[in-house]
Structures are given as structure tokens and as C-alpha cells.
Design an enzyme around this catalytic site. Sequence first.
Site, short mmCIF file in Angstrom:
data_model
loop_
_atom_site.label_atom_id
_atom_site.label_comp_id
_atom_site.label_asym_id
_atom_site.label_seq_id
_atom_site.Cartn_x
_atom_site.Cartn_y
_atom_site.Cartn_z
N GLY A 78 -78.67 16.37 35.03
CA GLY A 78 -78.57 15.52 32.92
C GLY A 78 -77.02 15.62 32.60
O GLY A 78 -75.95 16.44 33.40
N GLU A 79 -77.51 14.79 32.11
CA GLU A 79 -75.36 14.82 31.61
C GLU A 79 -76.04 13.89 29.07
O GLU A 79 -76.63 14.02 29.16
CB GLU A 79 -75.12 13.35 31.35
CG GLU A 79 -73.47 13.07 31.68
CD GLU A 79 -73.06 12.18 32.50
OE1 GLU A 79 -71.65 11.72 31.66
OE2 GLU A 79 -73.74 11.85 33.09
N ASP A 103 -83.42 22.15 17.41
CA ASP A 103 -83.49 20.91 18.23
C ASP A 103 -84.78 21.21 18.62
O ASP A 103 -84.79 20.89 20.29
CB ASP A 103 -82.45 21.12 18.80
CG ASP A 103 -82.04 19.14 19.49
OD1 ASP A 103 -83.29 18.27 18.58
OD2 ASP A 103 -80.87 19.69 20.15
N GLY A 107 -71.45 17.53 27.64
CA GLY A 107 -71.35 18.32 29.37
C GLY A 107 -72.32 17.56 29.72
O GLY A 107 -73.46 16.81 29.71
N SER A 108 -72.16 18.33 31.38
CA SER A 108 -73.52 17.59 32.17
C SER A 108 -74.18 19.00 32.22
O SER A 108 -73.67 20.27 32.69
CB SER A 108 -72.40 17.80 33.00
OG SER A 108 -72.41 16.32 32.90
N VAL A 109 -75.42 18.68 33.67
CA VAL A 109 -75.79 20.17 33.48
C VAL A 109 -76.80 20.00 35.23
O VAL A 109 -76.21 18.54 35.77
CB VAL A 109 -77.12 20.31 33.11
CG1 VAL A 109 -78.31 21.31 34.17
CG2 VAL A 109 -77.40 21.15 31.51
#
Length: 362
Positions: free
Chosen positions: A47-48, A164, A52-54
Site C-alpha cells: 500500500g502507498e 475517515d 507513507g507506505s505499508v
Amino acid sequence: MLFICSYCFRTLCRSVNKISKDYPWEIYTLKELLRATNNFQQENKIGEGGFGSVYWGRTSKGIAVKRLKAMTAKAEMEFAVEVEVLGRVRHQNLLGLRGFYAGGDERLIVYDYMPNHSLLTHLHGQLASECLLDWPKRMRIAIGAAEGLLYLHHEANPHIIHRDIKASNVLLDTEFEAKVADFGFAKLIPEGVSHLTTRVKGTLGYLAPEYAMWGKVSESCDVYSFGILLLEIISARKPIEKLPGGVKRDIVQWVTPYFQKGIFDHIADPKLKGKFDLEQLKSVVMIAIKCTDSNAEKRPSMRDVVEWLKDAVGKKRIKEIPSLSDKNRDEENDKNDTDYDEIGIGKKPSKLRVPNQKYKIR
């Protein structure tokens, strides 16, 4: 500015450690997380987003590691808020904190890896065509996500507004149980405070009108977002769709004519091929319509929503949901229809050698 933010982050970390002393948090070193994620290689990325990114991490149970992309004050504060909130909550329908690392220029949050990915994946992404979510699974996911929100609104201390709620922030474990995730935009509500006025953050199609237009945020904003999510779960339609000529139509505008005419079977996801409980469908649509009332004061609490959903799935008659004036509702929708820039769309998933579905994060 960055120094102050880093100081705040360290303060929040100490707060989390104090809050979470009774829970089995794991203490990670940077070396451990680098080894687990193969030095944060591209092939491990699931994920991005903007901050940040996962990455998928190889451990005995499997982990997901969120890595801050840049050391900006804004990004680090969101990171700190998420750690703060995750340190305060513990519920089976919330994605829990496994641990985190903060040192030098690295800010890493560690979660459990969710093998069935996000709800978005099943409704609109790579797994949508397989229709792995039958009607009972969808109802269980809806109730699970609702119970996670109920905990945030009524049981967490202080109460928490997520801000969210959307399909990409509902992750699914091995049993397809819902885990509400991503608390970077969350707000802690002090005792006795009914609402706050703040900068608008969120995702197009899920924002309550009063929040989108005036920045007025309260628990009812999450209720509105959940109502949109509920319609999305049963119909597999996106919250916003573009019509010919560039006109945009939200999911409430789409469902209202079917609701008014009582054509409920047209609302259900066609991929279900008619395999759903019609009475449950009617009740769930009615709950979603109540949640998305343009008047925040008329929306139910998440406590009400959970009770109604459980009654609906249990095939009990729901007497507490009042009828709506559809004409008035249409007028309110037209008056409050506003376009917003979409936040939080991740990159298109690609095939990976590790578990290959990208989480959608900011």
C-alpha cells in the site's frame, strides 16, 4: 517546527506506553523490521499513500508495517495521532497496534496483517469479480464495523471520532471479520464536548454535509460515513459515480428513487445473483437512509445502528426506525450537494510475490 513536533511525538509515545501497559505490545527494533520487510523492498509493498507506505512483513504470524515517507511536521503529527489513538483502543473490530519504532528519521507502526485485505478490494478491486462476500458475510462485516465505531463513540475514554470511515479502511481477517483501521485523522473528544470545528479531511463521497462545508465534526459525521459505507456494502456501487456530461451522482441520490418506489431488489449487488434476504435488505437500506440524513440531529447514534442491524439480521421487526419524508430529503440533498477533492486514493494494485493486494492508505 520539526523539533516541536518530535517532542510532541515522544510525549505521545510515553502516553501510549502508560496506557497500554496491560496489553502485550511487542517491542521492535529497526533491524527486526528491516529483516521482516526485506529492507522495505518494492516487492513487499502492499500500500502507498500521501504520508507513507505499508509493507508486508514475514514473521511467525505476519505483520503489516506502516512507514512514514518524509519527516515533515504534518506527516509526523498524523503518525503520532495514530499511535496515540491505537494505544487507547482495544476492540475485536478495530485494527490493533502490535508495536511501533521511533528512532532517527524512521517512524514505523506495526499491525497484524489482514489476509483478506480491505473491503474495497472485494467491492471494487481485484477480488470484486470473484464475489467472495456473500450476503451473510456482508451483514457480518457491516455489524462488525458498526460495533467498532460504537466502541470509539461510546466506550473509549475520551470518545473518538474516526473522521475517515470508508471501504479501504475496513480490513478483513481470516474469518472475514471487520477491522476498522487508519486513525491518522481521528479526533479525541473531551468530556462534555458535543462537536469540534476543524480543518476538513476525508474522502469524497463519505463526508457529512455539515463537516464538508463548515468543518463541524461530531460523532454524527462518522454515522453519516457509515451510512454511505452500508449502501456500498449491499450494492457494490462507489460512493460517487460520474454520469455522462461530467455530472457526479452520489450513492444516496442513486438509491433514493428505488427506496421511494420500494424496488429494493435493484439495490442489491447484481453479483449476488438474487441470493440475499429481501427483508434484511429492506431494513438495512432504511438504516442507511437514516444514517445519511442531511440533518445531523436526526441521525441515530452508533448504539442505535448496531441494535437495528442486529435486529434486521435476526429478522426481527424494527419499530424504532421512523419513516422519512422523501420529498424533503430530495430537497435537502440538492441544497447540500457539494463537490470535494478526493483524498486517499492509493496506487493501482500490481502482482507481488508476497500477499498481493495493496491497502488503500493516505
